[in-house]
Write an enzyme that holds these catalytic residues in place. Sequence first.
Site, PDB file in Angstrom:
ATOM      1  CG  HIS A  21      11.791  70.741  41.539  1.00  0.00           C
ATOM      2  ND1 HIS A  21      10.600  70.838  40.851  1.00  0.00           N
ATOM      3  CD2 HIS A  21      12.115  72.003  41.902  1.00  0.00           C
ATOM      4  CE1 HIS A  21      10.229  72.114  40.808  1.00  0.00           C
ATOM      5  NE2 HIS A  21      11.125  72.842  41.440  1.00  0.00           N
TER       6      HIS A  21
ATOM      7  CB  CYS B  29      11.258  64.494  40.767  1.00  0.00           C
ATOM      8  SG  CYS B  29       9.488  64.290  40.697  1.00  0.00           S
TER       9      CYS B  29
ATOM     10  NE  ARG C  19      11.938  61.425  44.712  1.00  0.00           N
ATOM     11  CZ  ARG C  19      10.959  62.339  44.589  1.00  0.00           C
ATOM     12  NH1 ARG C  19      10.295  62.467  43.459  1.00  0.00           N
ATOM     13  NH2 ARG C  19      10.662  63.133  45.603  1.00  0.00           N
TER      14      ARG C  19
ATOM     15  CB  CYS D 156       7.661  60.065  43.292  1.00  0.00           C
ATOM     16  SG  CYS D 156       8.447  60.539  41.733  1.00  0.00           S
TER      17      CYS D 156
ATOM     18  CG  ASP E 141      19.274  49.955  47.369  1.00  0.00           C
ATOM     19  OD1 ASP E 141      20.401  50.426  47.606  1.00  0.00           O
ATOM     20  OD2 ASP E 141      19.061  48.752  47.140  1.00  0.00           O
TER      21      ASP E 141
ATOM     22  CG  HIS F 145      10.850  73.546  35.072  1.00  0.00           C
ATOM     23  ND1 HIS F 145      11.398  73.722  36.330  1.00  0.00           N
ATOM     24  CD2 HIS F 145       9.859  72.639  35.215  1.00  0.00           C
ATOM     25  CE1 HIS F 145      10.746  72.934  37.193  1.00  0.00           C
ATOM     26  NE2 HIS F 145       9.818  72.271  36.538  1.00  0.00           N
TER      27      HIS F 145
END
Length: 147
Positions: A117, A133, A131, A77, A125, A114
Amino acid sequence: MSEQTSSPSPARPAKVIKSEQEWKIQLTPMEFRVLRQAATEPPHVGEYTDTTTEGVYSCKACGAELFRSTEKFESHCGWPSFFAPLAKDTVVYHTDHLLGYPRTEVRCATCDSHLGHVFSGEGYDTPTDLRYCINSIAMTLTPAPEA
Ligand SMILES: [Zn+2]
């Protein structure tokens, strides 16, 4: 995700509370924008996006341990991706609507900075189907000692 029943991990540092001015002095302008103003670094440029080095990722702002290489996975990603934090209470969650739909923001539980997310149900999998991120710039990797 916000259940408070688990006991805190013993290594959990005390809360770090600083003024935005103090953070501004400590952090670089880009670190400040991400950690304290919830900006997102551009994809595929972060230092740890494709890092496979074993070790522990700590908060760039306060040094609290957040994630481990053992939970890092290749999501393609463009940001470092983890399927779980190092411990349940190392991060806290806030839902934001900055893009017009709800997203779950992940912040450092120690200093409330922060980090990125968390997304669920994407079909990766992994053991959690989550996730995390996370912005590379929000973390420092401490490589594990050579075995
Ligand atoms: Zn922190």
